[in-house]
Design an enzyme around this catalytic site. Structure first.
Site, PDB file in Angstrom:
ATOM      1  N   LYS A 156       0.835  -1.203   0.000  1.00 42.82           N
ATOM      2  CA  LYS A 156       0.000   0.000   0.000  1.00 42.82           C
ATOM      3  C   LYS A 156       0.881   1.268   0.000  1.00 42.82           C
ATOM      4  CE  LYS A 156      -2.990  -1.990   3.403  1.00 42.82           C
ATOM      5  NZ  LYS A 156      -2.264  -3.159   3.593  1.00 42.82           N
ATOM      6  N   THR A 157       1.891   1.280   0.856  1.00 42.47           N
ATOM      7  CA  THR A 157       2.784   2.453   0.893  1.00 42.47           C
ATOM      8  C   THR A 157       3.548   2.576  -0.418  1.00 42.47           C
ATOM      9  OG1 THR A 157       3.105   1.931   3.229  1.00 42.47           O
ATOM     10  CG2 THR A 157       4.554   3.603   2.296  1.00 42.47           C
TER      11      THR A 157
ATOM     12  N   ASP B 299      -1.522   5.972   6.809  1.00 43.12           N
ATOM     13  CA  ASP B 299      -1.633   4.541   7.079  1.00 43.12           C
ATOM     14  C   ASP B 299      -2.560   4.336   8.281  1.00 43.12           C
ATOM     15  OD1 ASP B 299      -1.140   1.915   6.624  1.00 43.12           O
ATOM     16  OD2 ASP B 299       0.926   1.910   7.363  1.00 43.12           O
TER      17      ASP B 299
ATOM     18  N   THR C  83      -6.026  -2.020   7.088  1.00 43.21           N
ATOM     19  CA  THR C  83      -6.214  -3.470   7.071  1.00 43.21           C
ATOM     20  C   THR C  83      -7.652  -3.799   7.468  1.00 43.21           C
ATOM     21  OG1 THR C  83      -5.384  -3.436   9.347  1.00 43.21           O
ATOM     22  CG2 THR C  83      -3.817  -4.066   7.638  1.00 43.21           C
TER      23      THR C  83
ATOM     24  N   ARG D 267       6.441  -8.252   1.283  1.00 43.05           N
ATOM     25  CA  ARG D 267       7.309  -7.838   2.385  1.00 43.05           C
ATOM     26  C   ARG D 267       7.964  -9.076   3.025  1.00 43.05           C
ATOM     27  NH1 ARG D 267       4.273  -4.763   6.776  1.00 43.05           N
ATOM     28  NH2 ARG D 267       4.296  -3.056   5.277  1.00 43.05           N
TER      29      ARG D 267
END
Ligand code: ADE
Length: 384
Positions: free
Chosen positions: A111-112, A156, A205, A264
């Site tokens: 997302k980032t 976030d 999330t 990640r």
């Protein structure tokens, strides 16, 4: 409040704007004595001078090195890329800012990264923060006022914004306007301050935890899904190249299979496997080397770690596979309920090892078998 910016800007000192209140701040405990000498316009000036506080260098260096910079370097999330490609082209041709965007899905899916890519594609800055860091109204005001035309503000964990911050965001998102109340009591006045058009990218999330007024203000709402093994293999091969690490295709696939559909995690496991292969002088990293290394790090062939297995085992041994409630599982395993719900369960459900039912969580037959137990239906047929 920590802000990370995609472009270097000169940091400005934070100012103690004690006598400034926002329309939504009136009933709160942010009460300080009003200084009569401070004029209304000085108050406004002071508020508008609140710049984003500290700038920090984002993430660890290795992570930054392998983060894709442009949309065509980004692997996977085909539908999302298509939607964003169209939005970028349309906004560019109209010379407008991008529509506000809400990205949701499990952690670690990019997302980032996507927000930074959008900024690069639109040739604007991206300021990154997280909702719990926005403590006071002046934090969000400082951020909004500091944005240049078209900039992206990435928040976030946006489901964790305070009500007051949300209320400041509504006119900001809708009309690029801040509604500010200056002064207190009968003499207070509400002023509207124009903002430069900007794009808010919210990430969460827990999309279900967003209030509907906030959710409704996003023009584009997109889910990020878990990555396929072949997509993760490509991500690992790309990262290995950038890290000067020799890996075979089957080596990359072995790491990918154990990465829980998450880039990640793939990049983290790649670094562990690279350490192992360098220390043991086993290069290139092939499937065997990757498998050995990841067994050593307790990551099983489907990517489950000790906590995943402990959750499943506890449910099987203590609750005959469930149904068991989230809080019960948290108490029985000593894990945090929110972490179980947001980090562990989505993948266990994705691979079909767990189901959520109205009566609680249940381990599926595949989950029982993966841990070496006979599922109850098979036990029954063995007894007959
Ligand atoms: N690194 C992390 N996520 C990635 C992605 N989606 N594509 C390429 N490299 C990545």
């Amino acid at each position: 409040m920590a802000i990370i910016s995609s472009k270097k800007q000169s940091p400005q000192p934070e100012r103690p704007d004690k006598n400034i209140f926002l329309a939504s701040e009136k009933k709160t405990s942010y009460k300080t004595k009003k200084s009569k000498s401070q004029s209304e316009s000085a108050e406004l000036d002071a508020l508008l001078a609140v710049e984003a506080t500290t700038e920090e260098k984002g993430g660890n260096q290795n992570e930054e090195k392998i983060r894709p910079q442009r949309l065509d370097e980004y692997i996977g999330q085909k539908d999302l890329k298509e939607v964003l490609n169209i939005a970028i082209s349309a906004a560019k041709s109209r010379k407008e800012s991008l529509d506000h965007l809400l990205l949701y899905g499990p952690p670690g899916l990019g997302k980032t990264t996507m927000s930074l890519i959008l900024a690069a594609e639109m040739e604007v800055n991206c300021k990154i923060t997280t909702a719990p860091a926005i403590e006071k109204p002046r934090d969000i005001v400082g951020l909004l006022v500091g944005l240049q035309k078209g900039d992206i503000l990435f928040i976030d964990e946006i489901h964790r914004l305070s009500k007051m911050t949300e209320e400041i965001l509504y006119p900001a998102m809708e009309d690029f306007r801040l509604d500010i109340t200056v002064g207190q009591g009968k003499t207070s006045k509400t002023r509207s301050i124009p903002l430069k058009p900007f794009t808010l990218v919210g990430a969460t999330t827990r999309v279900g935890s967003l209030t509907s007024p906030l959710r409704d203000r996003f023009g584009i709402i997109q889910r990020l899904r878990f990555y396929e093994v072949d997509e993760l293999s490509l991500i690992i091969i790309r990262a290995a190249k950038l890290l000067n690490t020799d890996i075979t295709e089957d080596g990359a696939e072995e790491v990918a299979r154990r990465s829980r559909g998450t880039p990640r995690i793939a990049n983290r496991l790649l670094r562990r496997v690279r350490d192992y292969s360098e220390v043991k002088k086993l290069t290139p990293i092939n499937a065997e080397v990757a498998g050995e290394a990841l067994e050593l790090f307790n990551v099983d062939p489907l990517g489950l770690d000790w906590t995943d297995r402990n959750l499943l085992r506890t449910m099987i041994e203590n609750y005959n596979g469930g149904p068991a409630g989230l809080e019960t599982m948290a108490a029985a395993t000593g894990e945090d309920a929110q972490t179980i719900e947001e980090v562990y369960e989505p993948y266990l459900m994705q691979i079909g090892f767990m189901q959520r039912t109205p009566r609680g969580r249940v381990v599926t037959s595949a989950g029982w078998r993966h841990l070496g137990f006979s599922p109850p239906d098979e036990q029954l047929s063995l007894k007959l």
